[in-house]
Design an enzyme around this catalytic site. Structure first.
Site, mmCIF file in Angstrom:
data_model
loop_
_atom_site.group_PDB
_atom_site.id
_atom_site.type_symbol
_atom_site.label_atom_id
_atom_site.label_comp_id
_atom_site.label_asym_id
_atom_site.label_seq_id
_atom_site.Cartn_x
_atom_site.Cartn_y
_atom_site.Cartn_z
ATOM 1 N NE ARG A 69 4.221 -18.551 -9.182
ATOM 2 C CZ ARG A 69 4.476 -19.421 -10.147
ATOM 3 N NH1 ARG A 69 5.294 -20.438 -9.945
ATOM 4 N NH2 ARG A 69 3.907 -19.274 -11.323
ATOM 5 C CE LYS A 93 4.938 -0.318 3.883
ATOM 6 N NZ LYS A 93 4.597 1.113 3.981
ATOM 7 C CD GLU A 108 12.972 8.339 7.572
ATOM 8 O OE1 GLU A 108 12.021 8.089 8.329
ATOM 9 O OE2 GLU A 108 12.836 8.569 6.340
ATOM 10 C CE LYS A 148 9.706 0.046 8.982
ATOM 11 N NZ LYS A 148 10.298 0.539 7.756
ATOM 12 C CD GLU A 166 1.100 1.893 5.402
ATOM 13 O OE1 GLU A 166 2.201 1.434 5.092
ATOM 14 O OE2 GLU A 166 0.723 3.034 5.132
ATOM 15 N NE ARG A 220 4.966 -0.983 7.655
ATOM 16 C CZ ARG A 220 5.700 -1.982 7.218
ATOM 17 N NH1 ARG A 220 5.241 -3.221 7.278
ATOM 18 N NH2 ARG A 220 6.891 -1.783 6.701
ATOM 19 C CG ASN A 261 3.458 6.873 6.154
ATOM 20 O OD1 ASN A 261 4.516 6.427 5.747
ATOM 21 N ND2 ASN A 261 2.309 6.250 5.990
ATOM 22 C CG HIS A 297 7.540 9.930 5.489
ATOM 23 N ND1 HIS A 297 8.010 10.108 6.772
ATOM 24 C CD2 HIS A 297 8.460 9.153 4.864
ATOM 25 C CE1 HIS A 297 9.156 9.443 6.905
ATOM 26 N NE2 HIS A 297 9.453 8.868 5.761
ATOM 27 C CG HIS A 348 6.684 11.392 0.125
ATOM 28 N ND1 HIS A 348 5.838 10.393 0.568
ATOM 29 C CD2 HIS A 348 7.926 10.884 0.189
ATOM 30 C CE1 HIS A 348 6.558 9.332 0.897
ATOM 31 N NE2 HIS A 348 7.831 9.595 0.682
ATOM 32 C CG HIS A 385 13.299 9.926 2.083
ATOM 33 N ND1 HIS A 385 11.984 10.163 1.721
ATOM 34 C CD2 HIS A 385 13.246 9.195 3.227
ATOM 35 C CE1 HIS A 385 11.188 9.584 2.607
ATOM 36 N NE2 HIS A 385 11.929 8.982 3.533
#
Ligand SMILES: NC(=O)c1ccc[n+]([C@@H]2O[C@H](COP(=O)([O-])OP(=O)(O)OC[C@H]3O[C@@H](n4cnc5c(N)ncnc54)[C@H](O)[C@@H]3O)[C@@H](O)[C@H]2O)c1
Ligand SMILES: [Zn+2]
Length: 369
Positions: free
Chosen positions: A121, A143, A185, A227, A237, A242, A246, A249, A253, A267
């Site tokens: 945990r 994340k 980025e 960031k 988010e 946030r 993107n 993106h 994507h 990417h």
């Protein structure tokens, strides 16, 4: 030597991003300040292990550390990869007061961070990003997660690290193509909310991509500050802030999906094209000056990145498939897909309810431009 420290303010989960040279050699003193762990597992991949693991282990001195070395590549960031990693960490007998260090790019950071989040945990972990992309993006913000056959990053957890050490020495071995992908980025932060930083990027991209330490440290710190501020305002988010991260993106994507998430298009390379598309789409909708889209296109080319889908070998008839990929985006809701658009360089916003028909018509023109 730490050149710059960037604080990430998240209450009791606050931490620092240290950016500098020789940080791995100081690992012992840094860990001593953070954790009384008896055991340390260093999760890394084969490529990074061959290049940088010895320096980290030497830096840890007589602290008890064991490397766990994974195959490199996105395929490792899977349920099978997680299963194997968690098993090996349990076999090491790690307890909740021990520590995981993620030494590698975003693949290692996302996977090791997720394993640390769920093992017993939650174990503390430290991010030691070794790619430019990981230093400015994936190691910051908490994340973590893995890919599923249904899509990328669909399973995961928010788990903040105890610290991030971005050791610029690691970038000396990074292939030039990976450097450029990470640079896309960095440029994103300028496009989102900092026109002056975009100007700085235009002036300094050459030195940055050549590995100039002072230039890299400034660019990484600016990116991490941007960031960190966004993450501090919207850690999970839940509102639109946030989502600005993107930018490029949703388009990117779809291009990655169209190229099968292979090395054909990294990417960061897809994000570069995607940002140019977001600016062209904004201009086409009368929201932003066309000159700003053209300026971004010129700079991407100057930095050795692509700006148009056809440069990545995307077929002229791909528009319906790209739109279909977008509909499967995990940010899609019943109301459609939020797009990050701009009013100009340095001024991004979330546009909701953009009709997918308009997106498809834009793509048809953009693909054959
Ligand atoms: N968690 C987040 O917020 C977040 C944000 C952006 C991206 N990501 C994830 O990050 C991943 C991509 O990260 P990445 O671009 O770092 O890819 P990566 O981890 O696959 O690294 C790219 C390649 O470079 C190699 N490498 C790493 N460091 C090196 C070094 N110093 N010298 C030489 N080779 C080195 C790796 O072995 C790998 O082959 C994706 O899975 C993406 O989903 C996560
Ligand atoms: Zn990205």
């Amino acid at each position: 030597m730490t050149l710059i420290d960037v604080p990430v303010g998240l209450g009791s989960r606050s931490y620092r991003i240290s950016i500098g040279t020789g940080l791995l050699a100081e690992a012992r003193a840094r860990i001593d300040r953070l954790s009384g762990a008896r055991r340390i597992a260093i999760v890394t991949d084969e490529t990074v292990a061959a290049l940088h693991l010895a320096r980290l282990q030497a830096g840890l001195g007589d602290r008890d550390s064991t490397p766990v070395i994974l195959p490199p590549g996105e395929a490792t960031k899977s349920f099978a990869g997680l299963d194997a990693l968690v098993g090996r960490l349990l076999d090491l007998g790690l307890t909740r007061s021990d520590l995981v260090i993620a030494l590698g790019g975003g693949v290692v950071g996302d996977l090791a961070g997720f394993a640390a989040a769920i093992l017993k945990r939650g174990l503390p972990f430290v991010q030691v990003p070794t790619t430019l992309l990981a230093m400015v993006d994936s190691s910051v913000g908490g994340k973590t997660g893995i890919n599923m056959p249904q899509g990328k990053n669909l399973v995961g957890a928010f788990h903040q690290p105890l610290a991030v050490w971005a050791d610029l020495d690691c970038l000396a071995t990074l292939p030039a193509r990976e450097m450029r992908a990470g640079y896309a980025e960095i440029l994103k932060y300028g496009l989102i909310q900092d026109a002056a930083f975009f100007d700085w990027c235009e002036a300094n991209a050459g030195r940055l991509l050549a590995g100039d330490t002072a230039v890299l440290a400034h660019a990484i710190a600016q990116s991490c500050r941007a960031k960190a501020a966004i993450v501090a305002a919207d850690e999970r988010e839940t509102d639109d802030i946030r989502a600005l991260l993107n930018l490029g993106h949703t388009f990117g994507h779809a291009l990655e999906a169209e190229t099968g998430f292979t090395d054909r298009l990294l990417h960061g390379e897809a994000v570069g094209i995607g940002m140019a598309q977001a600016l062209r789409f904004s201009a086409a909708r009368g929201l932003a000056p066309a000159a700003d889209a053209e300026r971004l296109t010129r700079h991407l080319k100057a930095a050795g990145l692509m700006a148009w889908p056809h440069e990545a070998g995307i077929a002229a008839d791909a528009a319906p498939r790209l739109v279909a990929h977008m509909r499967h985006d995990k940010k899609a809701t019943a109301d459609g897909l939020p797009f990050i658009l701009v009013r100009g360089i340095g001024d991004a916003f979330v546009a909701k309810g953009v009709p997918m028909g308009a997106v498809e018509r834009f793509l048809e023109a953009d693909l054959s431009a």
